[in-house]
Design a protein around this motif. Structure first.
Motif, PDB file in Angstrom:
ATOM      1  N   THR A  69       0.835  -1.193   0.000  1.00 18.86           N
ATOM      2  CA  THR A  69       0.000   0.000   0.000  1.00 18.86           C
ATOM      3  C   THR A  69       0.872   1.245   0.000  1.00 18.86           C
ATOM      4  O   THR A  69       1.884   1.309   0.699  1.00 18.86           O
ATOM      5  N   SER A  70       0.496   2.225  -0.821  1.00 22.74           N
ATOM      6  CA  SER A  70       1.233   3.477  -0.974  1.00 22.74           C
ATOM      7  C   SER A  70       2.679   3.179  -1.375  1.00 22.74           C
ATOM      8  O   SER A  70       2.908   2.527  -2.395  1.00 22.74           O
ATOM      9  N   GLU A  89      -2.915   2.006  -4.412  1.00 25.89           N
ATOM     10  CA  GLU A  89      -2.558   3.411  -4.582  1.00 25.89           C
ATOM     11  C   GLU A  89      -1.049   3.660  -4.567  1.00 25.89           C
ATOM     12  O   GLU A  89      -0.548   4.516  -3.828  1.00 25.89           O
ATOM     13  N   PRO A 109       2.189   5.446  -5.594  1.00 21.96           N
ATOM     14  CA  PRO A 109       2.347   6.794  -6.162  1.00 21.96           C
ATOM     15  C   PRO A 109       3.339   6.836  -7.329  1.00 21.96           C
ATOM     16  O   PRO A 109       4.266   7.657  -7.344  1.00 21.96           O
ATOM     17  N   LEU A 138      -2.255  15.157  -3.106  1.00 25.05           N
ATOM     18  CA  LEU A 138      -2.951  13.882  -3.280  1.00 25.05           C
ATOM     19  C   LEU A 138      -4.428  14.073  -3.586  1.00 25.05           C
ATOM     20  O   LEU A 138      -5.017  13.312  -4.359  1.00 25.05           O
ATOM     21  N   THR A 139      -5.044  15.061  -2.965  1.00 26.41           N
ATOM     22  CA  THR A 139      -6.484  15.254  -3.123  1.00 26.41           C
ATOM     23  C   THR A 139      -6.839  16.204  -4.257  1.00 26.41           C
ATOM     24  O   THR A 139      -8.008  16.279  -4.651  1.00 26.41           O
ATOM     25  N   ALA A 147      -7.477   1.027  -5.551  1.00 21.01           N
ATOM     26  CA  ALA A 147      -7.596   2.401  -5.076  1.00 21.01           C
ATOM     27  C   ALA A 147      -8.780   2.489  -4.132  1.00 21.01           C
ATOM     28  O   ALA A 147      -9.740   1.724  -4.240  1.00 21.01           O
ATOM     29  N   SER A 171     -11.137   7.804  -2.668  1.00 21.84           N
ATOM     30  CA  SER A 171     -10.119   8.533  -3.430  1.00 21.84           C
ATOM     31  C   SER A 171     -10.568   8.834  -4.852  1.00 21.84           C
ATOM     32  O   SER A 171      -9.784   9.376  -5.637  1.00 21.84           O
ATOM     33  N   LEU A 190      -4.043   9.522  -6.936  1.00 18.09           N
ATOM     34  CA  LEU A 190      -3.586   8.140  -6.902  1.00 18.09           C
ATOM     35  C   LEU A 190      -4.657   7.154  -7.339  1.00 18.09           C
ATOM     36  O   LEU A 190      -4.339   6.013  -7.682  1.00 18.09           O
ATOM     37  N   HIS A 191      -5.920   7.571  -7.350  1.00 19.08           N
ATOM     38  CA  HIS A 191      -6.971   6.735  -7.924  1.00 19.08           C
ATOM     39  C   HIS A 191      -6.755   6.626  -9.433  1.00 19.08           C
ATOM     40  O   HIS A 191      -6.765   5.521 -10.004  1.00 19.08           O
ATOM     41  N   HIS A 210      -6.885   6.727   0.771  1.00 16.04           N
ATOM     42  CA  HIS A 210      -5.487   6.342   0.583  1.00 16.04           C
ATOM     43  C   HIS A 210      -4.971   5.487   1.742  1.00 16.04           C
ATOM     44  O   HIS A 210      -4.156   4.598   1.543  1.00 16.04           O
TER      45      HIS A 210
END
Length: 261
Positions: free
Chosen positions: A89-90, A114, A116, A154-155, A207, A211, A216-217, A238
């Motif tokens: 994850t991440s 997700e 990056p 990110l958002t 994802a 998100s 990242l989605h 996330h």
């Protein structure tokens, strides 16, 4: 001394978990407890931060080094001839993609949540530059300022004015997993580009449902197409592994086709 740090719980097929951030498995206990009802859960701690090494100096990290250690963990825990499921994850999702590309032999199914890997996007250089600004904010104003800017990146929210702060001392940085992530993981991991072409193992790019519409989605959706993998949404955002651990664990088991508890 071995440089492999990991914890094992549960019973069943092996599931290797590659945490995000600087690899510290903080906050993952509810997730692993749920998964341990179906799997032998192996949680990798690549820098040993939860195994007595927090506070020691850390150099800039490389994705390939983390995935090689993960491969060695699998060699240590897997019976001969068996393969493992993997959840990354991440930042751990980046490692999972590298592991799938370079060391597919002992992998049964890889889920990268997700990751990056923004350089794969059409606007990848712009996104990579934004992560560079997060790093610069950390170096000049500390982790709180960098964290606020990272959340905006990110958002997709307006970055606005970066909060004030001060740089951390080397000792303060070494004692903070978040600071270690910002200082030594963020830039190299967001610069990683997984190889194009069909994956050599069953691969799911995931994802968070929360998100949708965020950076990242769309990265996960594009990587699924680029790598020939499946795309799946998971509960939460996330950090769904922490926000909704039981629902996340159940969704993971569903994606992996694991037997019922």
């Amino acid at each position: 001394m071995s440089d492999l740090y990991y914890d094992v719980s549960g019973a069943g097929p092996v599931l290797l978990i590659l945490p995000g951030g600087a690899g510290h498995p903080m906050g993952l206990e509810p997730l692993t407890e749920r998964l341990a009802q179906r799997f032998t859960v192996v949680v990798h701690d690549p820098l040993g931060l939860a195994h007595g090494r927090l506070g020691q100096p850390v150099a800039d990290q490389r994705v390939e080094e983390w995935s090689e250690r993960a491969h060695r963990v699998l060699d240590a825990v897997l019976p001969a001839g068996e393969s493992a499921y993997v959840l990354g994850t991440s930042a751990g999702g980046v490692v999972a993609l590298d592991l799938a590309a370079r060391r597919p032999g002992r992998l049964r199914h890889v889920v990268a949540h997700e990751p990056p890997c923004v350089t794969a996007l059409p606007d990848g250089e712009h996104q990579r530059a934004l992560f560079g600004q997060v790093y610069d904010a950390y170096r000049t104003a500390g982790p709180q300022a960098a964290g606020a800017l990272l959340s905006a990146v990110l958002t997709g929210a307006p970055t606005g004015e970066v909060p004030g702060g001060r740089p951390l001392s080397p000792a303060e940085e070494a004692g903070s997993p978040m600071a270690l992530f910002l200082a030594h993981v963020l830039r190299p991991f967001t610069s990683y580009a997984p190889p194009a072409g069909p994956a050599r193992v069953p691969l799911t790019l995931a994802a968070g449902a929360d998100s949708a519409g965020q950076l990242l989605h769309r990265t996960a959706a594009l990587l699924a197409e680029r790598c020939g993998g499946e795309f799946a949404e998971f509960p939460g955002g996330h950090i769904g592994v922490v926000e909704r651990p039981e629902a996340f664990a159940d969704r993971l088991a569903e994606v992996l086709g694991a037997p019922a508890r």
